[in-house]
Design a protein around this motif. Structure first.
Motif, PDB file in Angstrom:
ATOM      1  N   PRO A  52     -29.120  29.738  91.438  1.00 25.70           N
ATOM      2  CA  PRO A  52     -28.576  31.045  91.044  1.00 25.70           C
ATOM      3  C   PRO A  52     -29.511  31.730  90.049  1.00 25.70           C
ATOM      4  CG  PRO A  52     -27.290  29.253  90.095  1.00 25.70           C
ATOM      5  CD  PRO A  52     -28.292  28.633  91.009  1.00 25.70           C
ATOM      6  N   ALA A  53     -29.543  33.036  90.126  1.00 23.29           N
ATOM      7  CA  ALA A  53     -30.462  33.818  89.298  1.00 23.29           C
ATOM      8  C   ALA A  53     -29.916  34.033  87.896  1.00 23.29           C
ATOM      9  CB  ALA A  53     -30.722  35.157  89.962  1.00 23.29           C
ATOM     10  N   ASP A  54     -30.812  33.955  86.931  1.00 23.65           N
ATOM     11  CA  ASP A  54     -30.483  34.382  85.573  1.00 23.65           C
ATOM     12  C   ASP A  54     -30.813  35.869  85.424  1.00 23.65           C
ATOM     13  OD1 ASP A  54     -29.625  31.877  84.298  1.00 23.65           O
ATOM     14  OD2 ASP A  54     -31.644  31.218  84.797  1.00 23.65           O
ATOM     15  N   PHE A  55     -31.883  36.300  86.100  1.00 24.14           N
ATOM     16  CA  PHE A  55     -32.298  37.699  86.097  1.00 24.14           C
ATOM     17  C   PHE A  55     -32.728  38.079  87.508  1.00 24.14           C
ATOM     18  CE2 PHE A  55     -33.325  36.034  81.890  1.00 24.14           C
ATOM     19  CZ  PHE A  55     -32.632  36.916  81.087  1.00 24.14           C
ATOM     20  N   ILE A  56     -32.428  39.314  87.897  1.00 21.99           N
ATOM     21  CA  ILE A  56     -32.882  39.851  89.176  1.00 21.99           C
ATOM     22  C   ILE A  56     -33.581  41.170  88.882  1.00 21.99           C
ATOM     23  CG2 ILE A  56     -32.219  40.693  91.453  1.00 21.99           C
ATOM     24  CD1 ILE A  56     -29.671  38.976  91.193  1.00 21.99           C
ATOM     25  N   LEU A  57     -34.844  41.262  89.290  1.00 22.12           N
ATOM     26  CA  LEU A  57     -35.615  42.483  89.077  1.00 22.12           C
ATOM     27  C   LEU A  57     -35.838  43.165  90.419  1.00 22.12           C
ATOM     28  CD1 LEU A  57     -38.292  40.989  86.654  1.00 22.12           C
ATOM     29  CD2 LEU A  57     -36.169  42.148  86.059  1.00 22.12           C
ATOM     30  N   VAL A  58     -35.519  44.446  90.485  1.00 22.72           N
ATOM     31  CA  VAL A  58     -35.691  45.228  91.705  1.00 22.72           C
ATOM     32  C   VAL A  58     -36.679  46.338  91.391  1.00 22.72           C
ATOM     33  CG1 VAL A  58     -34.536  46.675  93.406  1.00 22.72           C
ATOM     34  CG2 VAL A  58     -33.363  44.676  92.472  1.00 22.72           C
ATOM     35  N   THR A  59     -37.771  46.398  92.158  1.00 21.71           N
ATOM     36  CA  THR A  59     -38.803  47.387  91.867  1.00 21.71           C
ATOM     37  C   THR A  59     -38.438  48.775  92.339  1.00 21.71           C
ATOM     38  OG1 THR A  59     -39.982  46.838  93.904  1.00 21.71           O
ATOM     39  CG2 THR A  59     -40.636  45.663  91.892  1.00 21.71           C
ATOM     40  N   HIS A  60     -37.692  48.880  93.439  1.00 22.96           N
ATOM     41  CA  HIS A  60     -37.227  50.178  93.921  1.00 22.96           C
ATOM     42  C   HIS A  60     -36.051  49.972  94.870  1.00 22.96           C
ATOM     43  CE1 HIS A  60     -40.270  48.908  96.844  1.00 22.96           C
ATOM     44  NE2 HIS A  60     -39.670  49.687  97.734  1.00 22.96           N
ATOM     45  N   GLY A  61     -35.392  51.059  95.253  1.00 27.84           N
ATOM     46  CA  GLY A  61     -34.113  50.971  95.924  1.00 27.84           C
ATOM     47  C   GLY A  61     -34.117  50.785  97.422  1.00 27.84           C
TER      48      GLY A  61
END
Length: 87
Positions: free
Chosen positions: A66-75
């Motif tokens: 499971p993720a502690d952080f999720i980074l999304v660069t664009h939608g």
């Protein structure tokens, strides 16, 4: 002839041991980054935190932790499938 075989085996064992020890030490000193596919990357820090960047590419082993952080660069839909990381 048998002495050479034993010596070669001993040298191989020593090399493998050095590689394993080095890997264990390095994994505690540095974060590990794994390319999952497409634009998706997993980073596991030395403290055990799991960071996913652009989750999209579902594979058998890609999002087990499971993720502690999720980074999304664009939608775009191929960069933000966050449901994979929260299971």
């Amino acid at each position: 002839m048998k002495k050479w075989i034993k010596r070669i085996g001993a040298v191989i064992c020593i090399i493998v041991l050095i590689i394993l020890v080095r890997y264990c030490i390095m994994s505690r000193l540095y974060a590990r980054m794994t390319f999952i596919g497409h634009a998706s990357v997993k980073i596991k820090t030395t403290t055990g935190k799991v960071i996913y960047i652009d989750p999209y590419f579902p594979t058998k082993f890609s999002y087990r932790e499971p993720a502690d952080f999720i980074l999304v660069t664009h939608g775009h839909s191929d960069h933000n499938n966050m449901s994979l990381c929260t299971q």
